[in-house]
Write an enzyme that holds these catalytic residues in place. Sequence first.
Site, PDB file in Angstrom:
ATOM      1  N   LYS A  66      14.409  -3.891  -8.914  1.00  0.00           N
ATOM      2  CA  LYS A  66      13.671  -5.079  -8.467  1.00  0.00           C
ATOM      3  C   LYS A  66      14.635  -6.176  -8.018  1.00  0.00           C
ATOM      4  O   LYS A  66      14.411  -6.831  -6.996  1.00  0.00           O
ATOM      5  CB  LYS A  66      12.756  -5.592  -9.584  1.00  0.00           C
ATOM      6  N   LYS A 122       5.499   9.157   2.416  1.00  0.00           N
ATOM      7  CA  LYS A 122       4.691   8.850   1.227  1.00  0.00           C
ATOM      8  C   LYS A 122       3.801   7.637   1.522  1.00  0.00           C
ATOM      9  O   LYS A 122       4.271   6.627   2.051  1.00  0.00           O
ATOM     10  CB  LYS A 122       5.626   8.516   0.053  1.00  0.00           C
ATOM     11  N   LYS A 125       1.938   0.922   0.023  1.00  0.00           N
ATOM     12  CA  LYS A 125       1.730  -0.435   0.577  1.00  0.00           C
ATOM     13  C   LYS A 125       2.980  -0.922   1.286  1.00  0.00           C
ATOM     14  O   LYS A 125       2.910  -1.522   2.339  1.00  0.00           O
ATOM     15  CB  LYS A 125       1.453  -1.419  -0.569  1.00  0.00           C
TER      16      LYS A 125
HETATM   17  P1  ADP Z   1       2.410   1.479  -3.661  1.00  0.00           P
HETATM   18  O1  ADP Z   1       3.526   2.453  -3.397  1.00  0.00           O
HETATM   19  O2  ADP Z   1       1.396   1.502  -2.573  1.00  0.00           O
HETATM   20  O3  ADP Z   1       2.920   0.090  -3.970  1.00  0.00           O
HETATM   21  P2  ADP Z   1       1.954   1.606  -6.469  1.00  0.00           P
HETATM   22  O4  ADP Z   1       3.408   1.737  -6.730  1.00  0.00           O
HETATM   23  O5  ADP Z   1       1.279   0.306  -6.781  1.00  0.00           O
HETATM   24  O6  ADP Z   1       1.662   1.994  -4.943  1.00  0.00           O
HETATM   25  O7  ADP Z   1       1.231   2.808  -7.209  1.00  0.00           O
HETATM   26  C1  ADP Z   1       0.205   2.678  -8.175  1.00  0.00           C
HETATM   27  C2  ADP Z   1      -0.109   4.061  -8.697  1.00  0.00           C
HETATM   28  O8  ADP Z   1      -0.567   4.934  -7.651  1.00  0.00           O
HETATM   29  C3  ADP Z   1       1.109   4.763  -9.318  1.00  0.00           C
HETATM   30  O9  ADP Z   1       0.703   5.349 -10.542  1.00  0.00           O
HETATM   31  C4  ADP Z   1       1.497   5.840  -8.353  1.00  0.00           C
HETATM   32  O10 ADP Z   1       1.941   6.996  -9.024  1.00  0.00           O
HETATM   33  C5  ADP Z   1       0.204   6.120  -7.571  1.00  0.00           C
HETATM   34  N1  ADP Z   1       0.551   6.364  -6.168  1.00  0.00           N
HETATM   35  C6  ADP Z   1       0.925   5.430  -5.254  1.00  0.00           C
HETATM   36  N2  ADP Z   1       1.164   5.990  -4.042  1.00  0.00           N
HETATM   37  C7  ADP Z   1       0.951   7.312  -4.189  1.00  0.00           C
HETATM   38  C8  ADP Z   1       1.041   8.440  -3.295  1.00  0.00           C
HETATM   39  N3  ADP Z   1       1.385   8.293  -2.018  1.00  0.00           N
HETATM   40  N4  ADP Z   1       0.754   9.666  -3.779  1.00  0.00           N
HETATM   41  C9  ADP Z   1       0.397   9.824  -5.071  1.00  0.00           C
HETATM   42  N5  ADP Z   1       0.297   8.809  -5.967  1.00  0.00           N
HETATM   43  C10 ADP Z   1       0.563   7.563  -5.537  1.00  0.00           C
END
Ligand code: ADP
Length: 320
Positions: free
Chosen positions: A110, A189, A192
């Site tokens: 971070k 992948k 966001k």
């Molecule tokens: P982002 O990458 O969009 O910021 P987060 O890190 O907030 O998403 O992820 C929240 C939850 O969703 C986590 O537990 C993560 O494992 C799951 N997750 C996020 N993106 C994916 C993905 N592309 N495939 C599978 N699981 C995901």
Amino acid sequence: MRILTGIQASGKLHIGNYFGAMKPMIELQENNELFTFIANYHSLTSSTSSELLRQYTHDAAIDYLAIGIDPNKTTFWVQSHVPEVMELYWILSKFTPMGLLERAHSYKDKVAKGIPANHALFSYPVLMAADILMLDTDKVPVGKDQIQHIEMTRDIATKFNNEYGDIFTIPEYIVSDEVATIVGIDGDKMSKSYGNTIDMFMEEKALQKQCNKIVTSSTPMGEPLDFEGCNLYNLCSLFLDNDGQKELQERYKSGTEGYGHFKKYLKELIWDEFVEAREKRAYYEANPKIVAEILADGASKARAIAKAKLEIVKTAVGLI
Ligand code: ADP
Ligand code: TRP
């Protein structure tokens, strides 16, 4: 078995979140004692605006209720509504060696990304330990990036128990290997931070527009299409059972349809999957009082457990 999940509320949910985190969580509530909370004290560490933090907390509550958190089965609350966690956090800090926190990948990542290094960010894992230990949690489902935090929780709990007896349950993490990484519209992948998501609760037109942006091969219309390694096929197949997948493979091979047809098909699949969730979401959005009542009820259940635990802990260390 008591299972605890913590949700970081950070905006709109996408299909990756749904298949990777939300759907498995909803399934857990059927056969376990599930505790789920919105980690707004944790979100504060990276929050840039009070309005956004409030909004994201509210949205997360509505989204999770819409998708199937059942308040009759699951204890669901907002972290800051159970302030006992803060007291426990301070006590646990005494059992947290500096070196343990200094080794935390998540903190280092971070800071490397430009989030200002402050004490809350640094001690984030101790608060997470307090969340978990306060409720005598057996298992914590997490993404891979959170495993180290659970290991730290185990270290802190063990250190405490060695000194004061068997007070904390030593938790284990669950990482589901079966949940594949969901790809975004560009084939990377879905995340966001990459701007390649398909959000769960989009308006119908915006959803079709987003599906239309999915990157595919340039095979011309009229020729058979290859479903293997095709993003669009992979996204569709998330919503299909075996027979549905076979049928779609045949359509790909037939050469009578182009990617445009399958983009329309994907939009329909997504739209249909969330019909009920969309209705529930609209209901909760129109009834914020009901949402507040559900969260207050969850907080009071979690708080009763937390208070009892805290009394034991405070007695053990000599604060009572
Ligand atoms: P982002 O990458 O969009 O910021 P987060 O890190 O907030 O998403 O992820 C929240 C939850 O969703 C986590 O537990 C993560 O494992 C799951 N997750 C996020 N993106 C994916 C993905 N592309 N495939 C599978 N699981 C995901
Ligand atoms: N740090 C977790 C995440 O970013 C959220 C969280 C806070 C959590 N406290 C927790 C998860 C306790 C599980 C248990 O996803």
